[in-house]
Scaffold this motif. Structure first.
Motif, PDB file in Angstrom:
ATOM      1  N   LEU A 138       0.811  -1.223   0.000  1.00 16.09           N
ATOM      2  CA  LEU A 138       0.000   0.000   0.000  1.00 16.09           C
ATOM      3  C   LEU A 138       0.841   1.269   0.000  1.00 16.09           C
ATOM      4  O   LEU A 138       0.409   2.306  -0.470  1.00 16.09           O
ATOM      5  CB  LEU A 138      -0.911   0.028   1.230  1.00 16.09           C
ATOM      6  N   VAL A 172      -0.075   5.125  -1.289  1.00 18.04           N
ATOM      7  CA  VAL A 172      -0.165   6.220  -0.316  1.00 18.04           C
ATOM      8  C   VAL A 172       0.792   7.342  -0.704  1.00 18.04           C
ATOM      9  O   VAL A 172       0.444   8.526  -0.676  1.00 18.04           O
ATOM     10  CB  VAL A 172       0.155   5.716   1.101  1.00 18.04           C
ATOM     11  N   PHE A 180      -7.995   0.061  -3.114  1.00 13.97           N
ATOM     12  CA  PHE A 180      -7.116   0.933  -2.331  1.00 13.97           C
ATOM     13  C   PHE A 180      -7.532   2.400  -2.504  1.00 13.97           C
ATOM     14  O   PHE A 180      -7.630   3.155  -1.532  1.00 13.97           O
ATOM     15  CB  PHE A 180      -5.651   0.769  -2.753  1.00 13.97           C
ATOM     16  N   PHE A 213      -8.774   4.870   0.354  1.00 15.90           N
ATOM     17  CA  PHE A 213      -7.990   6.067   0.681  1.00 15.90           C
ATOM     18  C   PHE A 213      -8.906   7.294   0.724  1.00 15.90           C
ATOM     19  O   PHE A 213      -8.839   8.100   1.657  1.00 15.90           O
ATOM     20  CB  PHE A 213      -6.883   6.272  -0.354  1.00 15.90           C
TER      21      PHE A 213
END
Lengths: 129, 194
Positions: B78, B82, B126, B130
Motif C-alpha cells: 500500500l 499512499v 485501495f 484512501f
C-alpha cells in the motif's frame, strides 16, 4: 520488557492513511503505546499532556508543520529531549538539512519499509528487542 | 515519482467553435502533475493502474496521478499508493488548495487479463478506501471493468472524459505495459462524460 514496548510514540501526520501505516509498522516492531495527531499543533498539545519518548512527524501539515513542531519541541524544556524522527519526501534534502540544524534525531524517506522504520528508530534508541 | 511535462497541440474546441492551442500533458505511471492552467488537459492511459483526478474548485487548481500497487500484500504494498496520493495532495496544497475542499474522481483498476491476480481491483479498492479514510469528496469516475481506458482531465474545471479502448487494443496495451511508453492509440469504443 522489550525496549519497543516501553517507548510511547506519537505519530503526527494530516493523512489518516499514513498514520495507520506507521502505526501498523510500529506494532510489528513491538510498540504497544502509540498516539496520533492530525497536525503539529495537536501534536504539541499531546506532548505537553502525556509522556512521549518518540515523535514520528510528517513535514507537510496544516497549522503547524513538522519543522515548526520540531522547533517548538526543542524550545520547551520539559519535552525538548524527546526523540524526533521526520518523515520526508525524496525531494526534501533542504528540509532534512534544516531539520538537522533544529535538532532532529533522524529522518525517514517515504515510501519506507518496516525494516527501514526499525533501522531509523534503532539508530536513536539502540536495538529494539 | 516525478512531475509530468506539458506540450502544446492545436486542437478543435467544439464548445467555442474555434481551433485553439490546447496544452496537453500526458501522465505516465509513477508521475503526477498539478496545474492551475484552465487550457491544460491532462491525459493518461490506464489498464490495471489507477489515476486520481483531484481538484479544489475554489482555488482553481487540480491534478492527476497514475499509480500501480506492486501486488505485495499488506502495508508493504500500500505504501506506494499512499505515497502517490500524498505527493499529489501536497502539491495541490502548496498551490493554494484546501484539504477540506478537495474533490476526487477515480479511474482505472481494470482487469485486462483474466486468470491472473486481479491487481486492478486491488488498486481500485485501495483508491476508494484512501478517499474514504481521508474524508475526501468522491466526485465520481470509473473503476474496474475489463477494458483499458484513456482519460482526459481538465484540472481547473474538473471535467473528465473517458474513452474505453477496444478489446483488442486493451490486450495490446496490457502486453505493452512492460515496454517503454508508446504514443497513445487512436480512440475507439464508447465515450463517457463526467
Amino acid at each position: 520488557m522489550p525496549v519497543a514496548a516501553s517507548i510511547h510514540c506519537l505519530i503526527v501526520d494530516d493523512q489518516q492513511t499514513i498514520r495507520s501505516l506507521v502505526r501498523s509498522g510500529l506494532q510489528e516492531l513491538g510498540f504497544r503505546t502509540t498516539f496520533e495527531a492530525n497536525d503539529g499543533e495537536e501534536g504539541l498539545r499531546q506532548m505537553l499532556n502525556r509522556p512521549i519518548q518518540l515523535v514520528i512527524s510528517d513535514y507537510n501539515m496544516p497549522k503547524l508543520d513538522g519543522l515548526g513542531l520540531l522547533r517548538a519541541v526543542r524550545a520547551h524544556p520539559p519535552i525538548q529531549k524527546t526523540a524526533f524522527i521526520m518523515l520526508t519526501g525524496r525531494a526534501d534534502k533542504d528540509l532534512v538539512q534544516r531539520a538537522v540544524q533544529f535538532g532532529v534525531n533522524n529522518y525517514l524517506v517515504k515510501p519506507f519499509t518496516v525494516a527501514t522504520l526499525r533501522e531509523k528508530i534503532e539508530a536513536v534508541f539502540g536495538a529494539l528487542q | 515519482m516525478s512531475q509530468a511535462a506539458t506540450a502544446s497541440t492545436p486542437a478543435w474546441e467544439p464548445d467555442r467553435g474555434i481551433a485553439v492551442e490546447l496544452r496537453k500533458a500526458h501522465v505516465i505511471q509513477g508521475e503526477f502533475l498539478v496545474s492551475d492552467d484552465p487550457e491544460l488537459v491532462m491525459t493518461t492511459i490506464l489498464g490495471s493502474c489507477v489515476a486520481a483526478c483531484m481538484r479544489d474548485p475554489v482555488a482553481g487548481v487540480g491534478g492527476m496521478n497514475h499509480f500501480l500497487l506492486p501486488g505485495v500484500s499488506g502495508s508493504e504494498g500500500l505504501r506506494y499508493g499512499v505515497q502517490s496520493m500524498e505527493l499529489l495532495m501536497n502539491a495541490l496544497l502548496r498551490r493554494g488548495a484546501r484539504r477540506e475542499r478537495l474533490e476526487v474522481k477515480l479511474f482505472g483498476g481494470g482487469r485486462l487479463i483474466t486468470g491472473l491476480t486481479d491487481v486492478g481491483s486491488q488498486n481500485a479498492a485501495f483508491a476508494e478506501q484512501f478517499v474514504r479514510d481521508e474524508g475526501l469528496a468522491h466526485a465520481g469516475g470509473s473503476l474496474r471493468g475489463d477494458r483499458a481506458r484513456r482519460i482526459q482531465y481538465w484540472p481547473v474545471n474538473g471535467r473528465a472524459r473517458q474513452v474505453f479502448l477496444a478489446a483488442a487494443e486493451s490486450k495490446v496495451f496490457a502486453a505493452d505495459r512492460r515496454r517503454p511508453a508508446a504514443p497513445p492509440p487512436e480512440d475507439s469504443g464508447a465515450l463517457e462524460l463526467f
